[in-house]
Scaffold this motif. Structure first.
Motif, mmCIF file in Angstrom:
data_model
loop_
_atom_site.group_PDB
_atom_site.id
_atom_site.type_symbol
_atom_site.label_atom_id
_atom_site.label_comp_id
_atom_site.label_asym_id
_atom_site.label_seq_id
_atom_site.Cartn_x
_atom_site.Cartn_y
_atom_site.Cartn_z
ATOM 1 N N ARG A 194 1.657 -1.580 28.099
ATOM 2 C CA ARG A 194 2.091 -1.622 29.533
ATOM 3 C C ARG A 194 1.056 -2.777 29.948
ATOM 4 N NH1 ARG A 194 -0.814 2.501 33.723
ATOM 5 N NH2 ARG A 194 0.443 2.097 35.672
ATOM 6 N N ILE A 195 1.771 -3.699 30.876
ATOM 7 C CA ILE A 195 1.027 -4.774 31.457
ATOM 8 C C ILE A 195 1.392 -4.667 32.905
ATOM 9 C CG2 ILE A 195 0.810 -7.308 31.621
ATOM 10 C CD1 ILE A 195 0.479 -6.374 28.909
ATOM 11 N N THR A 196 0.152 -4.600 33.678
ATOM 12 C CA THR A 196 0.467 -4.309 35.114
ATOM 13 C C THR A 196 0.036 -5.651 36.079
ATOM 14 O OG1 THR A 196 -1.843 -3.410 35.374
ATOM 15 C CG2 THR A 196 -0.270 -1.945 34.913
ATOM 16 N N LEU A 197 0.338 -5.687 37.332
ATOM 17 C CA LEU A 197 0.106 -6.500 38.098
ATOM 18 C C LEU A 197 -0.112 -6.061 39.683
ATOM 19 C CD1 LEU A 197 2.849 -7.900 36.339
ATOM 20 C CD2 LEU A 197 1.687 -10.172 37.201
ATOM 21 N N VAL A 204 -1.358 -11.079 40.668
ATOM 22 C CA VAL A 204 -2.600 -11.142 39.701
ATOM 23 C C VAL A 204 -2.331 -10.241 38.789
ATOM 24 C CG1 VAL A 204 -5.146 -10.975 39.608
ATOM 25 C CG2 VAL A 204 -4.061 -11.414 41.947
ATOM 26 N N LEU A 205 -2.542 -10.829 37.406
ATOM 27 C CA LEU A 205 -2.066 -10.090 36.116
ATOM 28 C C LEU A 205 -3.364 -9.436 35.723
ATOM 29 C CD1 LEU A 205 -0.254 -9.963 33.726
ATOM 30 C CD2 LEU A 205 -1.250 -11.861 33.070
ATOM 31 N N ASN A 206 -3.242 -8.022 35.287
ATOM 32 C CA ASN A 206 -4.192 -7.457 34.748
ATOM 33 C C ASN A 206 -3.906 -7.564 33.019
ATOM 34 O OD1 ASN A 206 -6.194 -5.946 35.934
ATOM 35 N ND2 ASN A 206 -4.537 -5.108 37.196
ATOM 36 N N ARG A 207 -4.504 -8.695 32.442
ATOM 37 C CA ARG A 207 -4.185 -8.834 31.013
ATOM 38 C C ARG A 207 -4.422 -7.780 30.114
ATOM 39 N NH1 ARG A 207 -6.901 -11.911 28.296
ATOM 40 N NH2 ARG A 207 -8.695 -12.377 29.693
ATOM 41 N N ARG A 208 -3.862 -7.721 29.000
ATOM 42 C CA ARG A 208 -4.299 -6.313 28.071
ATOM 43 C C ARG A 208 -5.836 -6.229 28.160
ATOM 44 N NH1 ARG A 208 -0.580 -5.974 23.504
ATOM 45 N NH2 ARG A 208 1.723 -6.981 24.123
ATOM 46 N N GLY A 209 -6.029 -5.026 27.927
ATOM 47 C CA GLY A 209 -7.558 -4.675 27.808
ATOM 48 C C GLY A 209 -8.155 -4.544 29.132
ATOM 49 N N ILE A 220 0.267 -15.271 25.609
ATOM 50 C CA ILE A 220 1.276 -16.080 26.311
ATOM 51 C C ILE A 220 2.723 -15.448 26.303
ATOM 52 C CG2 ILE A 220 2.583 -18.315 25.461
ATOM 53 C CD1 ILE A 220 0.133 -19.322 23.950
ATOM 54 N N ASP A 221 3.193 -14.429 25.200
ATOM 55 C CA ASP A 221 4.316 -13.940 25.239
ATOM 56 C C ASP A 221 4.315 -12.902 26.221
ATOM 57 O OD1 ASP A 221 5.228 -15.363 23.072
ATOM 58 O OD2 ASP A 221 4.855 -13.792 21.519
ATOM 59 N N ASP A 222 3.178 -12.331 26.573
ATOM 60 C CA ASP A 222 2.889 -11.369 27.692
ATOM 61 C C ASP A 222 3.314 -12.230 28.969
ATOM 62 O OD1 ASP A 222 2.218 -9.272 26.057
ATOM 63 O OD2 ASP A 222 0.215 -9.153 26.661
ATOM 64 N N LEU A 223 2.859 -13.332 29.270
ATOM 65 C CA LEU A 223 2.886 -13.949 30.397
ATOM 66 C C LEU A 223 4.294 -14.482 30.780
ATOM 67 C CD1 LEU A 223 1.875 -15.194 32.964
ATOM 68 C CD2 LEU A 223 0.754 -16.870 31.764
ATOM 69 N N VAL A 224 4.877 -14.859 29.537
ATOM 70 C CA VAL A 224 6.475 -15.282 29.699
ATOM 71 C C VAL A 224 7.228 -14.292 30.193
ATOM 72 C CG1 VAL A 224 8.487 -16.130 28.567
ATOM 73 C CG2 VAL A 224 6.266 -17.380 27.973
ATOM 74 N N VAL A 251 -3.670 -19.910 28.775
ATOM 75 C CA VAL A 251 -2.570 -19.224 28.513
ATOM 76 C C VAL A 251 -1.398 -19.446 29.434
ATOM 77 C CG1 VAL A 251 -1.511 -16.732 28.754
ATOM 78 C CG2 VAL A 251 -3.809 -17.109 27.635
ATOM 79 N N ALA A 252 -1.762 -19.782 30.720
ATOM 80 C CA ALA A 252 -0.823 -20.425 31.828
ATOM 81 C C ALA A 252 -0.183 -21.478 31.348
ATOM 82 C CB ALA A 252 -1.489 -20.524 33.089
ATOM 83 N N LEU A 253 -0.957 -22.580 30.623
ATOM 84 C CA LEU A 253 -0.353 -23.792 30.481
ATOM 85 C C LEU A 253 0.533 -23.501 29.137
ATOM 86 C CD1 LEU A 253 -0.498 -26.751 30.325
ATOM 87 C CD2 LEU A 253 -2.399 -26.959 29.075
ATOM 88 N N GLU A 254 0.270 -22.650 28.159
ATOM 89 C CA GLU A 254 0.906 -22.591 27.079
ATOM 90 C C GLU A 254 2.566 -21.830 27.379
ATOM 91 O OE1 GLU A 254 0.640 -23.285 23.895
ATOM 92 O OE2 GLU A 254 -1.328 -23.437 23.253
ATOM 93 N N ALA A 255 2.268 -20.871 28.460
ATOM 94 C CA ALA A 255 3.340 -19.939 28.754
ATOM 95 C C ALA A 255 4.148 -21.056 29.447
ATOM 96 C CB ALA A 255 2.963 -19.029 29.623
ATOM 97 N N ALA A 256 3.820 -21.930 30.487
ATOM 98 C CA ALA A 256 4.499 -22.881 31.211
ATOM 99 C C ALA A 256 5.316 -24.093 30.175
ATOM 100 C CB ALA A 256 3.811 -23.806 32.058
#
Length: 277
Positions: free
Chosen positions: A10-13, A51-56, A73-77, A104-109
């Protein structure tokens, strides 16, 4: 609150209401959506702010057994695609990343450029950032000594003084930092194992603003890391924030919000010029 599930995690924002193009904030280590709320409150952007609550980070799930920067990166995409679907943001999302979250943002973009309208990166980091503390960090982690983990990241990574760390320990923030320190050893290890091709990422055809705290200009570790990104992204607009360091979101959120607003305004003005006959 928005929820996305990927690979059973689960990923929450969090979401601030608004109308217009969405802004998504990606925190780095030792931070979550709650710690970025003062910045969100100070922003003047009209669109919704996520605002992303990243894993953990609760209420998101754990890092998972095969955790890596690629996982982030895959989560953010996945999150970007979900925001676009929910908001109907056909022109993409404005994406902001801080520190580890900046990478992570740069790689996802780069992986999903059609989903991103513009990038703002505040002191992004890449390997070998923090490599020298990994043995001590893992020793503290295995001992369950979260106090020691918080000390290491503040003193031996960020370079804060013993006096600063002592004052921090006596503050109410310390317990929050202990909670956020739980995934730190795995996060910094993942960062050290991730081979970011900055030259390839520099070919990304998106408007990029790089934010640098004036106190870190030319000063390790954040100034050195920033310089590598600035060199790899020669078309980026570089903005220095006088009097700020790496923690403007906590120490001066109103100031940081102004710089984010200004970066987005510059982008809007450029779009308006391009749309004129």
């Amino acid at each position: 609150m928005l929820e996305v599930e990927r690979d059973g995690v689960r990923i929450t924002l969090t979401r601030r209401e608004g109308a217009g193009r969405p802004l998504l904030i990606v925190p780095g280590v030792m931070a979550d959506a709650a710690s970025w709320q003062p910045v969100v409150d100070a922003l003047e952007v009209a669109g919704p702010v996520y605002v992303l609550n990243r894993r953990g980070r609760r209420p998101s799930g754990e890092l998972g057994g095969d955790y890596s920067v690629r996982t982030e990166i895959d989560d953010l995409v996945e999150v970007l695609d979900e925001i676009i679907a929910v908001e109907g943001a056909q022109r993409g999302v404005d994406l902001f990343g801080w520190s580890f979250g900046g990478l992570v943002a740069l790689e996802a973009a780069a992986q999903r450029p059609a989903a991103v309208n513009s990038l703002i990166l505040y002191e992004p980091v890449a390997r070998p950032f923090g490599r020298h503390v990994l043995p001590a960090l893992w020793e503290a982690d295995k001992a369950g000594d979260l106090d020691r983990v918080v000390e290491i990241v503040n003193r031996d990574v960020s370079g804060f003084s013993e006096e600063y760390v002592s004052q921090l320990r006596r503050s109410a923030v310390w317990d929050v930092l202990r909670r956020l320190a739980v995934p730190l050893a795995r996060e910094l290890t993942a960062l050290d194992q991730h081979h970011a091709d900055l030259q390839e990422l520099g070919r990304l055809d998106l408007p990029v603003t790089l934010l640098l705290g004036g106190e870190n200009e030319g000063v390790p570790p954040y100034g050195d890391a920033f310089a590598a990104f600035a060199l790899a992204l020669p078309r980026a607009r570089v903005v220095t924030m006088p009097g700020q360091g790496h923690l403007a979101h906590a120490q001066d959120p109103e100031c940081l919000a102004r710089y984010i607003d200004q970066a987005l305004e510059v982008r809007r003005e450029a779009e308006a010029r391009l749309s004129q006959p």
